[in-house]
Design a protein around this motif. Structure first.
Motif, PDB file in Angstrom:
ATOM      1  N   LYS A   1      46.299  26.020  39.275  1.00 12.47           N
ATOM      2  CA  LYS A   1      45.949  25.701  37.689  1.00 12.47           C
ATOM      3  C   LYS A   1      46.231  27.084  37.070  1.00 12.47           C
ATOM      4  CE  LYS A   1      41.923  22.825  38.980  1.00 12.47           C
ATOM      5  NZ  LYS A   1      40.409  22.659  38.614  1.00 12.47           N
ATOM      6  N   GLY A   2      46.338  28.091  37.576  1.00 12.52           N
ATOM      7  CA  GLY A   2      46.854  29.378  36.853  1.00 12.52           C
ATOM      8  C   GLY A   2      46.688  30.602  37.656  1.00 12.52           C
ATOM      9  N   TYR A   3      46.402  31.763  37.050  1.00 17.55           N
ATOM     10  CA  TYR A   3      46.242  32.896  37.835  1.00 17.55           C
ATOM     11  C   TYR A   3      45.511  33.871  37.002  1.00 17.55           C
ATOM     12  CZ  TYR A   3      49.981  34.551  34.596  1.00 17.55           C
ATOM     13  OH  TYR A   3      50.757  34.945  33.465  1.00 17.55           O
ATOM     14  N   TRP A   4      44.891  35.012  37.851  1.00 17.09           N
ATOM     15  CA  TRP A   4      44.084  36.056  37.485  1.00 17.09           C
ATOM     16  C   TRP A   4      44.639  37.243  37.265  1.00 17.09           C
ATOM     17  CZ3 TRP A   4      38.995  34.735  36.111  1.00 17.09           C
ATOM     18  CH2 TRP A   4      38.569  33.565  36.527  1.00 17.09           C
ATOM     19  N   THR A   5      44.291  37.983  36.190  1.00 19.53           N
ATOM     20  CA  THR A   5      44.907  39.338  35.992  1.00 19.53           C
ATOM     21  C   THR A   5      43.617  40.351  35.600  1.00 19.53           C
ATOM     22  OG1 THR A   5      46.876  38.594  35.110  1.00 19.53           O
ATOM     23  CG2 THR A   5      46.342  40.990  34.446  1.00 19.53           C
ATOM     24  N   GLY A   6      43.504  41.442  36.245  1.00 20.53           N
ATOM     25  CA  GLY A   6      42.384  42.010  35.994  1.00 20.53           C
ATOM     26  C   GLY A   6      42.780  43.745  35.840  1.00 20.53           C
TER      27      GLY A   6
ATOM     28  N   ASP B   1      28.377  39.810  43.747  1.00 27.15           N
ATOM     29  CA  ASP B   1      29.460  38.848  44.145  1.00 27.15           C
ATOM     30  C   ASP B   1      30.390  38.715  42.903  1.00 27.15           C
ATOM     31  OD1 ASP B   1      31.427  37.049  45.191  1.00 27.15           O
ATOM     32  OD2 ASP B   1      29.840  35.835  45.978  1.00 27.15           O
ATOM     33  N   LEU B   2      31.571  39.299  42.768  1.00 25.22           N
ATOM     34  CA  LEU B   2      32.170  39.155  41.358  1.00 25.22           C
ATOM     35  C   LEU B   2      32.767  37.776  41.339  1.00 25.22           C
ATOM     36  CD1 LEU B   2      33.988  42.627  41.391  1.00 25.22           C
ATOM     37  CD2 LEU B   2      31.972  41.683  40.276  1.00 25.22           C
ATOM     38  N   SER B   3      32.837  37.014  42.290  1.00 23.12           N
ATOM     39  CA  SER B   3      33.574  35.570  42.288  1.00 23.12           C
ATOM     40  C   SER B   3      32.688  34.835  41.325  1.00 23.12           C
ATOM     41  CB  SER B   3      33.433  34.709  43.579  1.00 23.12           C
ATOM     42  OG  SER B   3      32.164  34.671  44.093  1.00 23.12           O
TER      43      SER B   3
ATOM     44  N   ASP C   1      43.722  33.741  45.329  1.00 17.74           N
ATOM     45  CA  ASP C   1      42.474  34.060  44.475  1.00 17.74           C
ATOM     46  C   ASP C   1      41.005  34.255  44.919  1.00 17.74           C
ATOM     47  OD1 ASP C   1      44.838  33.425  42.502  1.00 17.74           O
ATOM     48  OD2 ASP C   1      43.776  31.507  41.558  1.00 17.74           O
ATOM     49  N   ARG C   2      40.921  33.510  45.735  1.00 15.05           N
ATOM     50  CA  ARG C   2      39.542  33.554  46.361  1.00 15.05           C
ATOM     51  C   ARG C   2      39.244  34.745  47.446  1.00 15.05           C
ATOM     52  NH1 ARG C   2      39.100  27.087  47.996  1.00 15.05           N
ATOM     53  NH2 ARG C   2      38.812  26.282  45.932  1.00 15.05           N
ATOM     54  N   PRO C   3      40.137  35.110  48.253  1.00  9.92           N
ATOM     55  CA  PRO C   3      40.366  36.420  49.034  1.00  9.92           C
ATOM     56  C   PRO C   3      40.130  37.484  48.036  1.00  9.92           C
ATOM     57  CG  PRO C   3      41.911  34.669  50.143  1.00  9.92           C
ATOM     58  CD  PRO C   3      41.450  34.385  48.656  1.00  9.92           C
ATOM     59  N   LEU C   4      40.943  37.610  46.934  1.00  8.29           N
ATOM     60  CA  LEU C   4      40.867  38.661  45.908  1.00  8.29           C
ATOM     61  C   LEU C   4      39.492  38.989  45.696  1.00  8.29           C
ATOM     62  CD1 LEU C   4      43.655  40.055  43.876  1.00  8.29           C
ATOM     63  CD2 LEU C   4      41.323  39.645  42.864  1.00  8.29           C
ATOM     64  N   PHE C   5      38.871  38.061  45.003  1.00 12.48           N
ATOM     65  CA  PHE C   5      37.415  38.215  44.565  1.00 12.48           C
ATOM     66  C   PHE C   5      36.698  38.505  45.544  1.00 12.48           C
ATOM     67  CE2 PHE C   5      39.059  36.101  40.729  1.00 12.48           C
ATOM     68  CZ  PHE C   5      38.407  36.561  39.706  1.00 12.48           C
ATOM     69  N   ALA C   6      36.656  38.008  46.651  1.00 16.88           N
ATOM     70  CA  ALA C   6      35.733  38.652  47.788  1.00 16.88           C
ATOM     71  C   ALA C   6      35.925  40.051  48.266  1.00 16.88           C
ATOM     72  CB  ALA C   6      36.066  37.621  48.922  1.00 16.88           C
ATOM     73  N   VAL C   7      37.413  40.570  48.129  1.00 16.72           N
ATOM     74  CA  VAL C   7      37.755  41.936  48.605  1.00 16.72           C
ATOM     75  C   VAL C   7      37.240  42.863  47.520  1.00 16.72           C
ATOM     76  CG1 VAL C   7      39.418  43.266  49.047  1.00 16.72           C
ATOM     77  CG2 VAL C   7      39.422  41.143  50.187  1.00 16.72           C
ATOM     78  N   TRP C   8      37.525  42.141  46.121  1.00 18.04           N
ATOM     79  CA  TRP C   8      36.984  42.925  45.130  1.00 18.04           C
ATOM     80  C   TRP C   8      35.753  43.190  44.949  1.00 18.04           C
ATOM     81  CZ3 TRP C   8      37.126  41.090  39.189  1.00 18.04           C
ATOM     82  CH2 TRP C   8      37.031  42.165  38.351  1.00 18.04           C
ATOM     83  N   SER C   9      34.748  42.279  45.342  1.00 18.63           N
ATOM     84  CA  SER C   9      33.340  42.297  45.470  1.00 18.63           C
ATOM     85  C   SER C   9      33.053  43.348  46.474  1.00 18.63           C
ATOM     86  CB  SER C   9      32.859  40.954  45.864  1.00 18.63           C
ATOM     87  OG  SER C   9      33.029  39.872  44.807  1.00 18.63           O
ATOM     88  N   GLN C  10      33.623  43.489  47.591  1.00 19.63           N
ATOM     89  CA  GLN C  10      33.441  44.812  48.716  1.00 19.63           C
ATOM     90  C   GLN C  10      33.568  46.119  48.219  1.00 19.63           C
ATOM     91  OE1 GLN C  10      36.442  44.793  51.781  1.00 19.63           O
ATOM     92  NE2 GLN C  10      34.971  44.670  53.157  1.00 19.63           N
TER      93      GLN C  10
ATOM     94  N   ASN D   1      38.086  50.310  38.443  1.00 16.65           N
ATOM     95  CA  ASN D   1      39.786  50.700  38.515  1.00 16.65           C
ATOM     96  C   ASN D   1      40.677  49.914  39.194  1.00 16.65           C
ATOM     97  OD1 ASN D   1      39.844  53.795  37.242  1.00 16.65           O
ATOM     98  ND2 ASN D   1      37.826  53.711  38.561  1.00 16.65           N
ATOM     99  N   PHE D   2      40.193  48.901  39.873  1.00 22.98           N
ATOM    100  CA  PHE D   2      41.042  47.917  40.254  1.00 22.98           C
ATOM    101  C   PHE D   2      42.020  47.107  39.321  1.00 22.98           C
ATOM    102  CE2 PHE D   2      41.069  43.758  43.218  1.00 22.98           C
ATOM    103  CZ  PHE D   2      42.195  44.356  43.780  1.00 22.98           C
TER     104      PHE D   2
END
Length: 650
Positions: A46-51, A94-96, A161-170, A178-179
């Motif tokens: 559907k799309g992509y994330w940028t942070g 949990d940032l997801s 997408d999903r792995p990134l939000f999980a790793v970001w939450s860690q 700063n990510f």
């Protein structure tokens, strides 16, 4: 919770369409970032994330970009950007959940929605799937902290997408803030842009030629992957959040922190040096990872490491000053609490600390020395003679209170290190005298001759039960026995007789010592011998006094003269006493040697004249006129004795 946001899209070019917060000079940068990423492949996604953080507006910007095929120009996109307060990233476990906040516009009429903050429910995760790909999580963590690369290979455009939000939450808060990432998948790595992303996605071209992951058996990597699945309550995550708060490098600190955690959890023999190496390599600056280093030194973290770490720090004092902090009070307490479970390690540590003059060494030494003074010390310190010696020197009372549980051999070994002036020494020696061991007797006399001799005399005076070996030990040590402070403690004549007999009566050593050692006891002694023994002892004292060159003998002559002189004249002196006394009297030749009374009076007269004892004392030795005339006659035969004879005849 109110959250600011903005919308980017096509309106005669890609531009900012609406925002609840002024973007100022960052408008152009964010507009560029919100446009279609170079080389992006949407596929079925559907799309992509940028942070990324945008410090100039004080916000972390999280964007989601959708393709906009309904627009008149090909390649148009919609991008909804959340303008997040950095503190929000600390409060959301949990940032997801942030994925729920993205809203795709239906058209231009929706712009007003983005012109004011919206109310967000950060507890709603109903639409977020918790299923994430283990392999992608592993690749992502390895890329971020292992190989430190930006490209992560994916099979499909939305796989990251999903792995990134999980790793970001860690990540801990500062690392989160700063990510910098973008999940737009391209077929080839993109050139570096001004955004400088930490993570981008690249579609895998060849299944058999994909990038390798750091050694698959890396424990830190496996622990980090496992923690992603455990979630916010995972022990590694708590560890990272606690010790990541003051690290200088953010991405670069994740792996060494995870390695320290893994080594602590693994508890292997090599862990101590490994942890030390990690800290020195990754956090060598004094102000880097201070919480981690302090807790390691203080034993709060990896308490099994503390003893060896402190030992290492003492041995490498100069290096330590550049990296590790000093022990705190808590650290000392934790160190002490390791006794006796880690007895050997603590004993080795105190050995090292005793050889160093540093402040830490002194503090550690004092703390351990005080702590190890328990019954467990003796069996655990069998191989640590130096530590036993130090304990006894510094705290002899610990040995005193422990003697009941110690074997004779141990006591013999430690006696040389007991201070002579220590409080409680006399009681300690007295308790040792209940033991019947010849080697122990020798050791006590060798180290505490006077104290032990006096105590034996006191026990014999009071008829205390005492193994005969101690009395025998004293009697065999003539030089010790012939000390004023030893014989002066004898309180009855029976014991004086026994001592004199053991010394050989008028032996050369006894005569050389003279009457002085015996004098103190003679003054206050209680008589409990009679007959021949009393004669023997009295003659012994008089014989020593006649040979004396000091004033001590005067009292003896004054005290015993009348009784002995009467017995001599009446031939009532026991043979053995008579023989001993007359061996010390002047020889007058065969014509007068038969007159034992005269020889005795002459010896007394010579002693008075030689020692310059008072004339009045000589004149008052007896009130009997006949005996006084005999004394005057005797002293008149002595050179310099005329004054004495005149004093009697006056």
């Amino acid at each position: 919770m109110k959250i600011d946001h903005c919308l980017f899209g096509y309106d005669d070019g890609h531009r900012l369409l609406a925002s609840s917060l002024p973007l100022g000079e960052e408008t152009a940068f964010l507009t560029e970032l919100s446009d279609l990423a170079p080389g992006v492949v949407f596929g079925g996604s559907k799309g992509y994330w940028t942070g990324l953080p945008v410090p100039s507006i004080g916000r972390y910007v999280l964007m989601y970009t959708w393709p906009a095929p309904e627009m008149p120009r090909p390649g148009c996109v919609w991008t909804h950007a959340l303008l997040l307060q950095p503190t929000l990233l600390e409060s959301v476990a949990d940032l997801s959940v942030l994925q729920n906040l993205i809203i795709r516009p239906s058209g231009f009429l929706d712009r007003e929605l983005y012109r004011k903050p919206f109310e967000a429910n950060l507890l709603d995760k109903s639409e977020i799937s918790t299923t994430i790909d283990d392999a992608i999580v592993r690749k992502l963590i390895d890329a971020l902290y292992g190989k430190i690369t930006t490209s992560v290979e994916v099979s499909s455009p939305d796989e990251l997408d999903r792995p990134l939000f999980a790793v970001w939450s860690q990540q801990w808060p500062r690392l989160r803030r700063n990510f910098r990432f973008q999940t737009a998948a391209s077929r080839a790595p993109r050139p570096t842009s001004s955004a400088r992303f930490d993570v981008t996605a690249v579609i895998k071209q060849d299944e058999y030629n994909s990038s390798s992951i750091e050694n698959d058996s890396s424990y830190w990597l496996s622990s980090a992957v496992k923690d992603v699945y455990i979630g916010p309550e995972g022990p590694l995550r708590k560890f990272l959040w606690k010790y990541g708060r003051d690290v200088r490098k953010q991405r670069g600190s994740f792996k060494p922190l995870a390695e320290v955690y893994t080594l602590d959890d693994d508890v292997q023999e090599y862990s101590v040096q490994s942890i030390i190496n990690i800290v020195f390599d990754a956090f060598s600056a004094p102000n880097d990872a201070c919480y981690l280093k302090q807790d390691l030194v203080d034993g709060v973290l990896a308490n099994y490491v503390q003893v060896k770490l402190v030992k290492f720090l003492i041995l490498s004092e100069e290096e330590r000053n550049e990296v590790f902090p000093n022990l705190t009070t808590l650290g000392i307490t934790n160190l002490k609490n390791l006794w006796p479970q880690h007895a050997e390690a603590l004993l080795k540590l105190v050995t090292v600390a005793s050889d160093s003059e540093s402040s830490m060494s002194r503090m550690v030494f004092q703390a351990i020395i005080e702590t190890i003074q328990t019954p467990e010390f003796w069996p655990n310190s069998y191989s640590y003679h130096d530590i036993r010696k130090l304990i006894v020197k510094l705290h002899p009372e610990f040995l005193y209170t422990s003697q009941s549980i110690l074997e004779d051999a141990t006591l013999i070994d430690l006696l040389p290190f007991v201070p002579m002036d220590s409080v409680g020494l006399v009681s300690f020696i007295r308790n040792l005298m209940r033991r019947n061991n010849e080697n122990l007797v020798d050791a006590v006399f060798d180290n505490f001759p006077n104290v032990s001799a006096v105590q034996i005399v006191k026990d014999l005076n009071s008829h205390q039960e005492l193994p005969n070996i101690w009395k025998k030990g004293l009697l065999s040590r003539h030089n010790l026995l012939l000390q004023t402070n030893v014989l002066g403690h004898v309180s009855h004549t029976k014991l004086l007789y026994e001592f004199a007999d053991s010394l050989g009566w008028l032996s050369n050593n006894v005569i050389a010592a003279g009457i002085e050692p015996w004098y103190s006891s003679i003054i206050d002694v209680s008589n409990d011998i009679y007959g021949a023994q009393e004669d023997m002892l009295n003659c012994f004292f008089v014989a020593l006094s006649l040979n004396s060159n000091g004033d001590e003998g005067l009292y003896v002559i004054e005290h015993y003269y009348i009784e002995l002189h009467q017995k001599i004249l009446k031939s009532k002196l026991s043979p053995r006493a008579r023989e001993m006394l007359f061996s010390q009297l002047p020889e007058l030749g065969w014509l007068r040697d038969w007159d034992l009374g005269y020889r005795f009076r002459l010896a007394v007269a010579k002693a008075y004249v030689r020692n310059k004892w008072p004339i009045e004392s000589y004149a008052n030795l007896t009130s009997d006129k006949k005996i006084r005339d005999l004394l005057a006659d005797a002293v008149s035969d002595v050179e310099g004795g005329r004054e004495f004879s005149n004093a009697i005849w006056r």
